[in-house]
Design an enzyme around this catalytic site. Structure first.
Site, PDB file in Angstrom:
ATOM      1  N   ALA A  10       0.823  -1.213   0.000  1.00 21.44           N
ATOM      2  CA  ALA A  10       0.000   0.000   0.000  1.00 21.44           C
ATOM      3  C   ALA A  10       0.863   1.272   0.000  1.00 21.44           C
ATOM      4  O   ALA A  10       0.669   2.173  -0.827  1.00 21.44           O
ATOM      5  CB  ALA A  10      -0.920  -0.024   1.215  1.00 21.44           C
ATOM      6  N   LYS A  77       7.942  -4.513   4.475  1.00 17.85           N
ATOM      7  CA  LYS A  77       7.658  -4.786   5.878  1.00 17.85           C
ATOM      8  C   LYS A  77       8.979  -4.873   6.646  1.00 17.85           C
ATOM      9  O   LYS A  77       9.993  -5.344   6.104  1.00 17.85           O
ATOM     10  CB  LYS A  77       6.890  -6.106   6.012  1.00 17.85           C
ATOM     11  CG  LYS A  77       5.509  -6.050   5.386  1.00 17.85           C
ATOM     12  CD  LYS A  77       4.584  -5.169   6.212  1.00 17.85           C
ATOM     13  CE  LYS A  77       3.230  -5.045   5.573  1.00 17.85           C
ATOM     14  NZ  LYS A  77       2.368  -4.085   6.273  1.00 17.85           N
ATOM     15  N   ALA A 129      -2.658   4.382   3.735  1.00 21.84           N
ATOM     16  CA  ALA A 129      -2.960   3.714   2.471  1.00 21.84           C
ATOM     17  C   ALA A 129      -3.430   2.291   2.740  1.00 21.84           C
ATOM     18  O   ALA A 129      -2.917   1.629   3.635  1.00 21.84           O
ATOM     19  CB  ALA A 129      -1.725   3.681   1.583  1.00 21.84           C
ATOM     20  N   LYS A 185       6.681   7.735  16.569  1.00 23.87           N
ATOM     21  CA  LYS A 185       5.792   6.978  15.680  1.00 23.87           C
ATOM     22  C   LYS A 185       5.548   5.585  16.257  1.00 23.87           C
ATOM     23  O   LYS A 185       4.426   5.062  16.206  1.00 23.87           O
ATOM     24  CB  LYS A 185       6.417   6.890  14.275  1.00 23.87           C
ATOM     25  CG  LYS A 185       5.629   6.054  13.272  1.00 23.87           C
ATOM     26  CD  LYS A 185       4.365   6.727  12.798  1.00 23.87           C
ATOM     27  CE  LYS A 185       3.395   5.866  12.018  1.00 23.87           C
ATOM     28  NZ  LYS A 185       3.783   5.387  10.718  1.00 23.87           N
ATOM     29  N   ASN A 189       2.000   3.437  16.847  1.00 22.13           N
ATOM     30  CA  ASN A 189       1.727   2.074  16.372  1.00 22.13           C
ATOM     31  C   ASN A 189       1.488   1.099  17.539  1.00 22.13           C
ATOM     32  O   ASN A 189       0.680   0.178  17.421  1.00 22.13           O
ATOM     33  CB  ASN A 189       2.886   1.565  15.493  1.00 22.13           C
ATOM     34  CG  ASN A 189       2.991   2.309  14.183  1.00 22.13           C
ATOM     35  OD1 ASN A 189       4.042   2.807  13.820  1.00 22.13           O
ATOM     36  ND2 ASN A 189       1.899   2.407  13.457  1.00 22.13           N
ATOM     37  N   ASN A 203      -9.133   2.346  12.830  1.00 26.35           N
ATOM     38  CA  ASN A 203      -8.432   3.114  13.883  1.00 26.35           C
ATOM     39  C   ASN A 203      -9.364   3.998  14.710  1.00 26.35           C
ATOM     40  O   ASN A 203      -9.263   4.073  15.929  1.00 26.35           O
ATOM     41  CB  ASN A 203      -7.364   4.019  13.255  1.00 26.35           C
ATOM     42  CG  ASN A 203      -6.321   3.228  12.504  1.00 26.35           C
ATOM     43  OD1 ASN A 203      -6.298   2.001  12.568  1.00 26.35           O
ATOM     44  ND2 ASN A 203      -5.463   3.914  11.775  1.00 26.35           N
ATOM     45  N   ASN A 253      -9.215   4.375   8.576  1.00 25.22           N
ATOM     46  CA  ASN A 253      -8.075   3.571   8.116  1.00 25.22           C
ATOM     47  C   ASN A 253      -8.078   2.171   8.721  1.00 25.22           C
ATOM     48  O   ASN A 253      -8.341   2.018   9.912  1.00 25.22           O
ATOM     49  CB  ASN A 253      -6.782   4.272   8.542  1.00 25.22           C
ATOM     50  CG  ASN A 253      -5.676   4.113   7.540  1.00 25.22           C
ATOM     51  OD1 ASN A 253      -5.951   3.885   6.369  1.00 25.22           O
ATOM     52  ND2 ASN A 253      -4.453   4.229   7.990  1.00 25.22           N
ATOM     53  N   SER A 256      -2.126  -0.979   9.169  1.00 20.35           N
ATOM     54  CA  SER A 256      -1.307  -1.885   8.350  1.00 20.35           C
ATOM     55  C   SER A 256      -1.305  -3.287   8.957  1.00 20.35           C
ATOM     56  O   SER A 256      -1.306  -4.284   8.226  1.00 20.35           O
ATOM     57  CB  SER A 256       0.117  -1.344   8.237  1.00 20.35           C
ATOM     58  OG  SER A 256       0.655  -1.112   9.520  1.00 20.35           O
ATOM     59  N   GLU A 268       3.978  -6.991  11.762  1.00 18.08           N
ATOM     60  CA  GLU A 268       5.204  -6.328  12.234  1.00 18.08           C
ATOM     61  C   GLU A 268       5.255  -6.253  13.765  1.00 18.08           C
ATOM     62  O   GLU A 268       5.938  -5.409  14.315  1.00 18.08           O
ATOM     63  CB  GLU A 268       5.285  -4.928  11.623  1.00 18.08           C
ATOM     64  CG  GLU A 268       5.477  -4.955  10.121  1.00 18.08           C
ATOM     65  CD  GLU A 268       5.604  -3.582   9.482  1.00 18.08           C
ATOM     66  OE1 GLU A 268       6.577  -3.346   8.751  1.00 18.08           O
ATOM     67  OE2 GLU A 268       4.710  -2.741   9.712  1.00 18.08           O
TER      68      GLU A 268
HETATM   69  O1  PAF Z   1       0.572   1.215  10.578  1.00 14.41           O
HETATM   70  C1  PAF Z   1      -0.361   1.976  10.302  1.00 14.41           C
HETATM   71  O2  PAF Z   1      -1.431   1.600   9.862  1.00 14.41           O
HETATM   72  C2  PAF Z   1      -0.132   3.479  10.461  1.00 14.41           C
HETATM   73  O3  PAF Z   1       1.194   3.667  10.885  1.00 14.41           O
HETATM   74  C3  PAF Z   1      -1.097   4.183  11.420  1.00 14.41           C
HETATM   75  C4  PAF Z   1      -0.537   5.531  11.795  1.00 14.41           C
HETATM   76  C5  PAF Z   1      -1.379   3.360  12.653  1.00 14.41           C
HETATM   77  C6  PAF Z   1      -2.376   4.510  10.700  1.00 14.41           C
HETATM   78  O4  PAF Z   1      -3.126   3.408  10.325  1.00 14.41           O
END
Ligand code: PAF
Length: 309
Positions: A10, A77, A129, A185, A189, A203, A253, A256, A268
């Site tokens: 993505a 990844k 994405a 960041k 996560n 989310n 979203n 990921s 991950e």
């Molecule tokens: O891993 C992810 O999906 C993104 O880093 C986040 C910020 C959690 C948004 O979906």
């Protein structure tokens, strides 16, 4: 500038699509010949916050076709970083900058070990994405990308990258403290990703339910305790408020990690909550919520084939 985006997932597709808007040479590096041919023929299709559009991108598995690149963006990844860095050697010359925008902690170290630290740029992105199919993505969230070098310098190569991202319509900033940035960041996560897998929620829904909201807060509080003991300076003052703000900003979203779990792929987790557990062990700190999250996600990963329909 010749730019190779490594990884047709993505984020790789999103970056390659946006960068293809500028008049530079953009390549997407794939490991699947059939998919690379399809992407080269049909382009990358996008829908979502930037509208419905099509980007023409050349994708290849043949690195000889690309030869040395000026910039390589790693979008694989975290558990594939070591292998990817080995495979992309033909793209790397003495001047090639390698930018990692991957989730988790450990990628910068793996890349630096292989190519040396001088040309490694680390970054985080709040772009969202979702992969809908091969070369087909939903641009799920706009957001800035922040990059920096281990030595805190912002040489001309970084300014050039900023100029290209700007022209492509991707907001980009510099940071002098890459460790603080990556941990900032990481904590986002840590709070979001594993919980979305366990709850199957987008989310934005996590803070809305009492139970998930409490676990999110506990996981983040533990991670902040570890970061503090490591004297890492986060880029925001209130981590809980920040994680909740990201949930809201990326409300629709599918994280990921949830995308990976839905596709029955490896996640991950080792590079996210797993980092907190390992670092806490070294520091003699107890992080029971993160340990539980790691155990549950690893169980889910290991048992996809037994899922009850
Ligand atoms: O891993 C992810 O999906 C993104 O880093 C986040 C910020 C959690 C948004 O979906």
């Amino acid at each position: 500038m010749k730019i190779a985006v490594v990884g047709p997932g993505a984020m790789g597709c999103l970056l390659a699509a946006f960068l293809s808007k500028v008049k530079e040479q953009i390549w997407l590096v794939d490991y699947n010949k059939e998919r690379a041919t399809k992407i080269t023929q049909s382009g990358i299709s996008l829908e979502g916050v930037s509208g419905n559009w099509q980007a023409k991108v050349r994708a290849t598995v043949e690195l000889k076709e690309i030869a040395q690149a000026d910039l390589v963006i790693l979008a694989v990844k975290a558990y594939d970083t070591k292998e990817a860095v080995k495979n992309i050697k033909p793209l790397i010359g003495p001047q090639t900058q390698v930018l990692t925008l991957q989730n988790g902690i450990g990628n910068v170290e793996i890349i630096s070990e292989s190519i040396g630290p001088d040309n490694v740029i680390a970054g985080v992105t709040n772009l969202g994405a979702t992969l809908l199919g091969d070369g087909n993505i939903r641009h799920a969230g706009k957001g800035e990308t922040v990059i920096g070098r281990l030595d805190g310098k912002t040489p001309v190569e970084m300014r050039r990258i900023r100029e290209i991202f700007d022209r492509a319509g991707l907001e980009i900033k510099f940071s002098r403290d890459i460790k603080g940035l990556l941990w900032s960041k990481l904590i986002i996560n840590v709070g979001i990703n594993a919980l979305t897998v366990l709850t199957r929620l987008p989310n934005g829904k996590l803070p809305e339910f009492e139970g998930s909201s409490r676990i999110l807060r506990q996981a983040v509080t533990e991670a902040v305790k570890v970061a503090k003991r490591k004297r890492i300076k986060l880029i925001y003052d209130d981590p809980l408020a920040k994680v909740e703000a990201v949930c809201e900003a990326t409300s629709s979203n599918i994280s990921s990690m949830l995308q990976d779990a839905l596709r029955h792929r490896r996640t991950e987790i080792d590079f996210i909550n797993g980092v907190i557990v390992r670092q806490a062990q070294e520091l003699g700190i107890s992080v029971p919520v993160n340990s539980l999250l790691v155990d549950l996600i690893k169980t889910i990963e290991a048992s996809y084939k037994f899922n009850v329909k």
